[in-house]
Every structure is written in structure tokens, then in C-alpha cells.
Design a protein around this motif. Sequence first.
Motif, PDB file in Angstrom:
ATOM      1  N   ILE A 166      16.061 -19.508  98.014  1.00 20.72           N
ATOM      2  CA  ILE A 166      17.307 -19.076  98.492  1.00 20.72           C
ATOM      3  C   ILE A 166      17.627 -17.517  98.498  1.00 20.72           C
ATOM      4  N   GLU A 167      17.832 -17.323 100.080  1.00 17.19           N
ATOM      5  CA  GLU A 167      17.862 -15.967 100.230  1.00 17.19           C
ATOM      6  C   GLU A 167      19.263 -15.388  99.919  1.00 17.19           C
ATOM      7  N   GLY A 168      19.470 -14.188 100.029  1.00 20.87           N
ATOM      8  CA  GLY A 168      21.062 -13.736  99.820  1.00 20.87           C
ATOM      9  C   GLY A 168      20.800 -12.539  98.743  1.00 20.87           C
ATOM     10  N   ARG A 169      21.688 -11.488  98.990  1.00 21.68           N
ATOM     11  CA  ARG A 169      21.857 -10.392  98.132  1.00 21.68           C
ATOM     12  C   ARG A 169      22.089 -10.652  96.499  1.00 21.68           C
ATOM     13  N   MET A 170      22.716 -11.590  96.445  1.00 23.35           N
ATOM     14  CA  MET A 170      23.359 -12.004  94.991  1.00 23.35           C
ATOM     15  C   MET A 170      23.053 -13.749  94.872  1.00 23.35           C
ATOM     16  N   HIS A 171      22.882 -14.212  93.888  1.00 24.25           N
ATOM     17  CA  HIS A 171      23.005 -15.514  93.519  1.00 24.25           C
ATOM     18  C   HIS A 171      23.763 -15.920  92.451  1.00 24.25           C
ATOM     19  N   MET A 172      25.124 -16.379  92.899  1.00 21.96           N
ATOM     20  CA  MET A 172      25.956 -16.518  91.778  1.00 21.96           C
ATOM     21  C   MET A 172      26.844 -18.055  91.787  1.00 21.96           C
ATOM     22  N   SER A 173      26.070 -18.897  92.449  1.00 22.84           N
ATOM     23  CA  SER A 173      26.339 -20.373  92.424  1.00 22.84           C
ATOM     24  C   SER A 173      25.493 -21.150  91.708  1.00 22.84           C
ATOM     25  N   LEU A 174      24.542 -20.543  90.873  1.00 16.28           N
ATOM     26  CA  LEU A 174      23.548 -21.295  90.138  1.00 16.28           C
ATOM     27  C   LEU A 174      24.267 -21.796  88.760  1.00 16.28           C
ATOM     28  N   ASN A 175      24.117 -22.992  88.247  1.00 20.75           N
ATOM     29  CA  ASN A 175      24.663 -23.391  87.028  1.00 20.75           C
ATOM     30  C   ASN A 175      24.392 -22.482  85.980  1.00 20.75           C
ATOM     31  N   GLY A 377      34.517 -14.424  95.472  1.00 20.85           N
ATOM     32  CA  GLY A 377      33.307 -13.470  95.705  1.00 20.85           C
ATOM     33  C   GLY A 377      33.800 -12.467  96.894  1.00 20.85           C
ATOM     34  N   LEU A 378      33.304 -11.562  97.328  1.00 21.19           N
ATOM     35  CA  LEU A 378      33.475 -10.498  98.286  1.00 21.19           C
ATOM     36  C   LEU A 378      33.033 -11.278  99.386  1.00 21.19           C
ATOM     37  N   GLY A 379      34.065 -11.394 100.373  1.00 18.92           N
ATOM     38  CA  GLY A 379      33.737 -12.219 101.710  1.00 18.92           C
ATOM     39  C   GLY A 379      34.101 -13.515 101.742  1.00 18.92           C
ATOM     40  N   GLU A 380      34.531 -14.024 100.570  1.00 22.03           N
ATOM     41  CA  GLU A 380      34.936 -15.617 100.100  1.00 22.03           C
ATOM     42  C   GLU A 380      36.321 -15.771 100.285  1.00 22.03           C
ATOM     43  N   PRO A 381      36.828 -16.839 100.603  1.00 20.32           N
ATOM     44  CA  PRO A 381      38.342 -17.067 100.650  1.00 20.32           C
ATOM     45  C   PRO A 381      39.073 -17.117  99.139  1.00 20.32           C
ATOM     46  N   VAL A 387      48.866 -16.244  98.736  1.00 20.37           N
ATOM     47  CA  VAL A 387      49.427 -15.758  99.817  1.00 20.37           C
ATOM     48  C   VAL A 387      48.928 -14.418 100.295  1.00 20.37           C
ATOM     49  N   GLU A 388      48.854 -14.479 101.659  1.00 21.13           N
ATOM     50  CA  GLU A 388      48.029 -13.298 102.203  1.00 21.13           C
ATOM     51  C   GLU A 388      48.894 -12.144 101.813  1.00 21.13           C
ATOM     52  N   GLY A 389      48.108 -11.059 101.400  1.00 19.39           N
ATOM     53  CA  GLY A 389      48.984  -9.788 101.200  1.00 19.39           C
ATOM     54  C   GLY A 389      48.859  -9.539  99.715  1.00 19.39           C
ATOM     55  N   ASN A 390      48.782 -10.604  98.810  1.00 18.30           N
ATOM     56  CA  ASN A 390      48.896 -10.497  97.354  1.00 18.30           C
ATOM     57  C   ASN A 390      47.514  -9.940  97.073  1.00 18.30           C
ATOM     58  N   LEU A 391      47.483  -9.622  95.604  1.00 17.83           N
ATOM     59  CA  LEU A 391      46.357  -9.188  94.953  1.00 17.83           C
ATOM     60  C   LEU A 391      45.066  -9.975  95.002  1.00 17.83           C
ATOM     61  N   ARG A 392      43.777  -9.557  95.250  1.00 12.78           N
ATOM     62  CA  ARG A 392      42.681 -10.364  95.115  1.00 12.78           C
ATOM     63  C   ARG A 392      41.811  -9.640  94.165  1.00 12.78           C
ATOM     64  N   LEU A 393      41.199 -10.530  93.315  1.00 11.86           N
ATOM     65  CA  LEU A 393      40.300 -10.252  92.117  1.00 11.86           C
ATOM     66  C   LEU A 393      39.167 -10.897  92.289  1.00 11.86           C
ATOM     67  N   PRO A 394      37.986 -10.312  91.455  1.00 11.05           N
ATOM     68  CA  PRO A 394      36.641 -10.935  91.312  1.00 11.05           C
ATOM     69  C   PRO A 394      36.615 -12.242  90.701  1.00 11.05           C
ATOM     70  N   PRO A 395      35.524 -13.026  91.098  1.00 13.88           N
ATOM     71  CA  PRO A 395      35.537 -14.520  90.443  1.00 13.88           C
ATOM     72  C   PRO A 395      35.174 -14.498  89.146  1.00 13.88           C
ATOM     73  N   GLN A 396      35.276 -15.610  88.444  1.00  9.65           N
ATOM     74  CA  GLN A 396      35.045 -15.736  86.796  1.00  9.65           C
ATOM     75  C   GLN A 396      33.549 -15.437  86.575  1.00  9.65           C
ATOM     76  N   THR A 397      32.738 -15.435  87.604  1.00  9.53           N
ATOM     77  CA  THR A 397      31.322 -15.003  87.328  1.00  9.53           C
ATOM     78  C   THR A 397      31.096 -13.740  87.098  1.00  9.53           C
ATOM     79  N   ALA A 398      32.102 -12.871  87.360  1.00 12.17           N
ATOM     80  CA  ALA A 398      32.080 -11.321  87.226  1.00 12.17           C
ATOM     81  C   ALA A 398      32.804 -11.091  85.940  1.00 12.17           C
ATOM     82  N   ILE A 399      32.143 -10.063  85.087  1.00  7.81           N
ATOM     83  CA  ILE A 399      32.848  -9.605  83.812  1.00  7.81           C
ATOM     84  C   ILE A 399      34.109  -9.104  83.937  1.00  7.81           C
TER      85      ILE A 399
END
Length: 420
Positions: A166-175, A377-381, A387-399
Amino acid sequence: MPPLPDLPDPAHPAHDSMLSRKFGREVANYFSGSPLNRVSFLRTDHSFISKALVHPSTSFLLLNDLAPLAADPTKLAYAKYDDVRKLIGDNPFEKTEAELIKQYNSSVTLPLVLFLGLDERMKDGFEHGIYSGRPFFAVDVTPKGTVEKEALIVIEGLKKKGLQFIEGRMHMSLNAPEAGIYAQARAVLDWNARNPFCGGCGQPTMSINVGTKRVCPPTDFASLSTAQGGATTTLATPRERAACVTRKGISNLSFPRTDPTVIMAVISHDGKRVLLGRQKRWPPYWYSTLAGFCEPAESVEEAVRREVWEESGVLLGRVVIHSTQPWPYPANLMIGAIGQALPDGEKIHLEHDPELEDAKWVEMDDIKEALRVGTSGLGEPAGEGYVEGNLRLPPQTAIANQLLRAVAEGFLEVGEVSKI
């Protein structure tokens, strides 16, 4: 995009104790929670390692340029000894480390083999004294040096089985459990790749302790290269290498590094708002908690206060530790904290450190809504309902997410039982 994995289970969640009653159950963050017992004290036991390496049950996690072998983005794939034998040879750990160091030849590429630990839940017949379970190793199969051809053969054999790296800068989808295994393997293999030369004398180093230490050998079977780039010759006896300070006293080894990093949810003095910042490269409306490296001779609490002031101008009073997260990119330990602003220290200005594009105080209700539908995650929906324009935050896999969730869900409440 695969669904986000569950977080690791906290340690002993059902166990009642004074600490759990006072502070709540332990928080486990993504990349922690490996199911393996590292039995680190057995890494120097060559009889244990050599037996574990070739046992039929042993699983090998392979990494090609740090990309892990996987069945799909959520699940690692493991090889067996026969799959990598062409690369690593016939049990390289039958000899003691002292014997291997005496045979050191810097002109020969030794494939890095890392012992990860035992999965004691799996009783597959491997036993060593009082220890039993399935052994897990990691192997760097990156084609390079004198084993490039063998590594390519191994990689092609795995691809024919339908497996992929699996290529990629980070791997955040593993169980969650396998994310912990991968994090350990990636961090240590990366450290080995970054430290091929001795910090004391600049000569090539050798991996020992099954990938977890490096040593500067006193002799070398490789001949010295000439100014004209002459071919390397095989020596009948090893040549003495230049003297090195690391061979004296107790500093004769180089150990894997872990860089302590603070990351903090900062609340206003009245506890109703949270300080967030954003970097220029982030998508629109995407914010997170502040973070930075600990410096020498600095406590975690001091690092939190310094970083917040440098990046935002805000002055903090009390700081408490919430939880920690291994972060194998390349070797950080994220120390999650919660700090509270001083009553006269809440003014934001970005004149000190230009790292942030913006910083702002956000109402707690907006934090709760963003945690509900605006994480990604960055770059993900974002989530459904955003609602577009509201606050976005990191996913649960981030501390950062866990810190914000803690302050939004009751960490700050005063009571007999804390809601960490």
C-alpha cells in the motif's frame, strides 16, 4: 474511501481501581494498542530468535520502501519464512551477535529483519521456556545494494499471490490492532534506514538486537575503496577500522529515537471556547489543535505553554496530560494535553511564529457540531450532514480529535468521576 477503523480498546476497561474511579478509563489512540508482547529482553537471545524465525506459525510483515504488504487498505497481509528465504537466507540468527559482528562486511547488504513480538493469544505450537505465542517479524524488502535481485524476486512472488504494497504518505485505514503492529515496524525500519553511519566516526553501522540497535563494528571484511573507484576485493582477514568513541564505555550502541511532541486542546478561561489553528496547506475551513516539539530540558507542561504562546500569543495556566499517541511518521510520540488560558492571556496574535495562517477561539457548540459531521482526513470529504463553510476537524484516528472530544463531552466537569 474505506470506513474509518475503530480505535484500540483501552487497557483493562472493566477493571475497577482507585485511578479509574478518579480519572475514568484510559484513553487509547490510533497506532497504539498492538496485540503483541514485545518481550524485548529476548532480542539478544539468539536461540530464541533463530527458533522463532523459522517456526511454521511465524508471520512476517513486509515493507517495500516503508509501504506495508496488505490484502486491502484495512488489513495487513503476512508472509511466511519460505516467502522471504531467498532474501534473508538460511536463518541469519543462528550465530551469536558477537560472531556476526566479527564477520561484518560493509560491502554486503544485510536485509533488515526486525522482531516485533509474540501474539500470545495464538497458540500455534511455538514455545520458548515460559513464553509462547505466534512470533511476528518485519522485513525490509526494498530492492537495494547487493540483494536488489533477491528482493525483486520476493516482491514479484507476492504480487503473483494477489497481494500489494500500500503506497501513500500515511496509512490510517488499517484496523486498530494491525495499525499498532505496522506503526512499530515502520518506525524502527525507518530509523535503521536513516542511520547507516555512525554518529561518532562516520563509518558504516551494523544492525543488531534484531533491528532495534545499531553498532559500530571494530573490524570490516570489506576493502577500502580507492580514489579511482577500484573494485572491492574479498579479504581473508578483516581489516581494523578507525577508532570510534562509541566502542568505549557504555555508549557503544545507537538506539531508535522517539521524538516527544506536544499537542493540546486549549480552552478559554471560562471553559466555553476552544483555541484552534490552521496551516496554509490545509483545505478551506479545516482547523485543528496546536502542536509542537518538546525541546531539551523542558517539561511537557512547559512545552505546551511555550508552543501555544509562540504560535498564537495565548498565555496558559494549568496544563494536564490527557493521553498519548505513537505517530510513526517518522518517530514521534504525541503527548496530548489540555490547557486553560489565563484570564488576561486570551488575546490572539500571530507575530511570534509564522507557522499558522490563522488561529481563533471557537464556541463549544461549534466544536460539538464539527465532531458530529465535519471530521475527515486532509483531502477527504466531511461526514454526511456537513454544511459547506462550517468548521472541519481531524478524524477520530488523530489524537487532536480525541482531545477535542474530551473537552466537548465532559472532561472539564467537576465531579466525583471524570468523563475522560
